[in-house]
Design a protein around this motif. Structure first.
Motif, PDB file in Angstrom:
ATOM      1  N   ASN A 193       0.834  -1.199   0.000  1.00 45.95           N
ATOM      2  CA  ASN A 193       0.000   0.000   0.000  1.00 45.95           C
ATOM      3  C   ASN A 193       0.873   1.255   0.000  1.00 45.95           C
ATOM      4  OD1 ASN A 193       0.760   0.497   2.823  1.00 45.95           O
ATOM      5  ND2 ASN A 193      -0.590  -1.221   3.274  1.00 45.95           N
ATOM      6  N   GLY A 194       0.331   2.319  -0.521  1.00 47.70           N
ATOM      7  CA  GLY A 194       1.032   3.596  -0.538  1.00 47.70           C
ATOM      8  C   GLY A 194       0.051   4.713  -0.796  1.00 47.70           C
ATOM      9  N   THR A 195       0.278   5.861  -0.193  1.00 51.76           N
ATOM     10  CA  THR A 195      -0.637   6.994  -0.345  1.00 51.76           C
ATOM     11  C   THR A 195       0.143   8.267  -0.659  1.00 51.76           C
ATOM     12  OG1 THR A 195      -0.553   7.540   2.011  1.00 51.76           O
ATOM     13  CG2 THR A 195      -2.241   5.972   1.306  1.00 51.76           C
ATOM     14  N   PHE A 196      -0.556   9.207  -1.292  1.00 50.91           N
ATOM     15  CA  PHE A 196       0.011  10.510  -1.636  1.00 50.91           C
ATOM     16  C   PHE A 196      -0.771  11.601  -0.908  1.00 50.91           C
ATOM     17  CE2 PHE A 196       1.050   7.708  -5.113  1.00 50.91           C
ATOM     18  CZ  PHE A 196       2.360   8.047  -5.446  1.00 50.91           C
ATOM     19  N   ASP A 197      -0.029  12.548  -0.311  1.00 51.99           N
ATOM     20  CA  ASP A 197      -0.645  13.664   0.409  1.00 51.99           C
ATOM     21  C   ASP A 197      -0.211  14.985  -0.217  1.00 51.99           C
ATOM     22  OD1 ASP A 197      -1.653  11.784   2.187  1.00 51.99           O
ATOM     23  OD2 ASP A 197       0.020  12.035   3.601  1.00 51.99           O
ATOM     24  N   LEU A 198      -1.077  15.987  -0.100  1.00 53.97           N
ATOM     25  CA  LEU A 198      -0.794  17.313  -0.653  1.00 53.97           C
ATOM     26  C   LEU A 198      -1.206  18.373   0.364  1.00 53.97           C
ATOM     27  CD1 LEU A 198       0.121  18.972  -3.165  1.00 53.97           C
ATOM     28  CD2 LEU A 198      -2.284  18.988  -3.865  1.00 53.97           C
ATOM     29  N   LYS A 199      -0.370  19.397   0.519  1.00 57.51           N
ATOM     30  CA  LYS A 199      -0.699  20.494   1.424  1.00 57.51           C
ATOM     31  C   LYS A 199      -0.259  21.816   0.823  1.00 57.51           C
ATOM     32  CE  LYS A 199       1.682  21.210   5.273  1.00 57.51           C
ATOM     33  NZ  LYS A 199       2.167  21.041   6.671  1.00 57.51           N
ATOM     34  N   ALA A 200      -1.144  22.816   0.878  1.00 49.92           N
ATOM     35  CA  ALA A 200      -0.828  24.176   0.458  1.00 49.92           C
ATOM     36  C   ALA A 200      -0.732  25.039   1.715  1.00 49.92           C
ATOM     37  CB  ALA A 200      -1.895  24.717  -0.479  1.00 49.92           C
ATOM     38  N   ASN A 201       0.383  25.732   1.909  1.00 49.29           N
ATOM     39  CA  ASN A 201       0.602  26.501   3.128  1.00 49.29           C
ATOM     40  C   ASN A 201       0.992  27.938   2.811  1.00 49.29           C
ATOM     41  OD1 ASN A 201       3.852  26.462   3.284  1.00 49.29           O
ATOM     42  ND2 ASN A 201       3.103  24.489   2.576  1.00 49.29           N
ATOM     43  N   HIS A 202       0.646  28.824   3.729  1.00 47.72           N
ATOM     44  CA  HIS A 202       0.909  30.250   3.529  1.00 47.72           C
ATOM     45  C   HIS A 202       1.174  30.910   4.878  1.00 47.72           C
ATOM     46  CE1 HIS A 202       0.681  34.348   2.171  1.00 47.72           C
ATOM     47  NE2 HIS A 202      -0.431  34.597   2.856  1.00 47.72           N
ATOM     48  N   ILE A 203       2.246  31.702   4.965  1.00 47.44           N
ATOM     49  CA  ILE A 203       2.540  32.464   6.176  1.00 47.44           C
ATOM     50  C   ILE A 203       1.713  33.744   6.129  1.00 47.44           C
ATOM     51  CG2 ILE A 203       4.312  33.681   7.483  1.00 47.44           C
ATOM     52  CD1 ILE A 203       6.338  31.674   6.460  1.00 47.44           C
ATOM     53  N   VAL A 204       0.725  33.841   7.002  1.00 46.95           N
ATOM     54  CA  VAL A 204      -0.209  34.967   6.975  1.00 46.95           C
ATOM     55  C   VAL A 204       0.242  36.126   7.853  1.00 46.95           C
ATOM     56  CG1 VAL A 204      -2.159  33.480   6.424  1.00 46.95           C
ATOM     57  CG2 VAL A 204      -1.617  33.927   8.814  1.00 46.95           C
ATOM     58  N   TYR A 205       1.163  35.857   8.784  1.00 50.28           N
ATOM     59  CA  TYR A 205       1.633  36.912   9.676  1.00 50.28           C
ATOM     60  C   TYR A 205       3.064  36.608  10.077  1.00 50.28           C
ATOM     61  CZ  TYR A 205       1.999  39.901  13.844  1.00 50.28           C
ATOM     62  OH  TYR A 205       2.412  40.825  14.762  1.00 50.28           O
ATOM     63  N   ALA A 206       3.923  37.631  10.016  1.00 57.51           N
ATOM     64  CA  ALA A 206       5.320  37.470  10.420  1.00 57.51           C
ATOM     65  C   ALA A 206       5.844  38.811  10.908  1.00 57.51           C
ATOM     66  CB  ALA A 206       6.162  36.953   9.259  1.00 57.51           C
ATOM     67  N   GLN A 207       5.735  39.026  12.217  1.00 58.17           N
ATOM     68  CA  GLN A 207       6.207  40.255  12.815  1.00 58.17           C
ATOM     69  C   GLN A 207       6.908  39.943  14.128  1.00 58.17           C
ATOM     70  OE1 GLN A 207       6.119  43.337  11.591  1.00 58.17           O
ATOM     71  NE2 GLN A 207       4.998  42.772   9.740  1.00 58.17           N
TER      72      GLN A 207
END
Length: 345
Positions: A193-207
């Motif tokens: 068995n094997g699976t594929f994962d996907l994630k979209a990420n974004h830094i919304v705040y950096a101070q």
């Protein structure tokens, strides 16, 4: 009687599949979280280290410049007074004697810096997520590998197993970063068995000393199977904060991370519902992080360790589903993850 036997067989098969999914998700999820935050959420610490280097260099240069300015003022004072002193103390000096070169005098009086700037070597932090995925993710140039081993729990009757994971990043989290991962669900039944994962990420705040990221993911958007079903496809969303509790501490700036999200599939006990998951982790030592949280199914607690701070290798130990809510029950997972960025710095 025959119908009853057939019904029992069907129920047994379904229960077997669900149990297998539960154990698989515990192993792969633990492996997933052990390599994720260690790759992505250390940007704020790396930035802090860079700022410290620049500040130290600037301070040293200021001292040298101040010293040179002081000597320059003294040289100027000497030059201004020189003609008067010469005239008063030594009348035998010819009037056409060569004037003193001010630039040469300042150069002779200058002091060369006695320090050498050595760039601070990059260090890596332990993972701080043990019950939920992090919203921080891999970006362009990031590559990670990991392996996990888990106890049998209630489902496999004394037969421990393991899993493997790997992935890479695309894009830029300051805009949109994409993380693609591949999981091998069983080492004993390799390639079943094997699976594929996907994630979209974004830094919304950096101070200052805080960063906040948001991500949406799709676990098992594709899979390949042999003789067994792996797990259901499911989406999720998560928000993660990462900040420094002691930003001025030269030894341990004490990063702390909070995550909150919701999803289906592996994050829920009932297949017909959407579950909430949350977690918190803190770095108690430059090489050690601890944390706990609710996975959507049960309570998890764990710790991670970076053996050599300058090498991005993380070892994590997790007690999953300590509340014994799932069909697989409580399992203990040991994971090793290694991640790096191949782009030139």
């Amino acid at each position: 009687m025959q119908k009853a036997k057939i019904l029992c067989m069907i129920v047994g098969i379904k229960l077997s599949q669900v149990t297998g999914i539960t154990i698989f998700s515990c192993i792969c999820f633990a492996n997933f979280i052990s390599v994720n935050l260690a790759l992505a959420a250390d940007h704020i610490v790396a930035k802090k280290q860079s700022n410290e280097l620049i500040t130290n260099q600037f301070s040293n240069h200021k001292e040298v410049i101040a010293k040179k300015a002081e000597l320059g003022e003294k040289a100027g004072y000497i030059l201004e007074k020189q003609p008067q002193i010469t005239a008063q103390t030594d009348p035998s000096v010819p009037a056409n004697s060569s004037p003193i070169d001010a630039n040469k005098l300042r150069e002779d009086l200058s002091i060369q810096p006695l320090f050498k700037v050595v760039p601070k070597k990059r260090t890596y932090q332990p993972s701080l997520t043990f019950a939920s995925p992090s919203a921080f993710g891999a970006t362009w140039g990031d590559v990670f590998f990991g392996g996990s081993a888990a106890t049998a729990g209630k489902a496999r009757k004394g037969s421990p197993d393991g899993s493997l994971s790997m992935g890479f990043g695309l894009g830029d989290a300051r805009q949109i970063g994409l993380e693609l991962g591949y999981n091998i669900g069983s080492i004993k039944n390799f390639a079943y068995n094997g699976t594929f994962d996907l994630k979209a990420n974004h830094i919304v705040y950096a101070q200052g000393n805080t960063q906040i990221a948001a991500a949406v993911g799709w676990k098992t958007f594709a899979q390949h199977v042999k003789k067994e079903k792996v797990r259901p496809s499911s989406g999720y969303g998560v928000v993660t904060t990462y900040s420094l509790l002691k930003p001025n501490d030269p030894v341990n700036q004490m990063p702390i991370s909070f995550s909150l999200g919701a999803g289906g599939g592996d994050f829920r006990k009932d297949p017909a519902t959407t579950a909430i998951f949350a977690g918190v982790g803190v770095q108690v030592h430059p090489q050690v992080g601890i944390g706990m949280g609710w996975s959507g199914v049960g309570f998890n607690i764990g710790a991670s360790f970076v053996p050599i701070p300058t090498i991005p290798l993380t070892i994590s130990a997790v007690g999953a589903d300590l509340t014994d809510n799932s069909l697989g029950g409580t399992v203990f997972v040991l994971s090793i993850g290694y991640g790096f960025n191949f782009l030139p710095k």
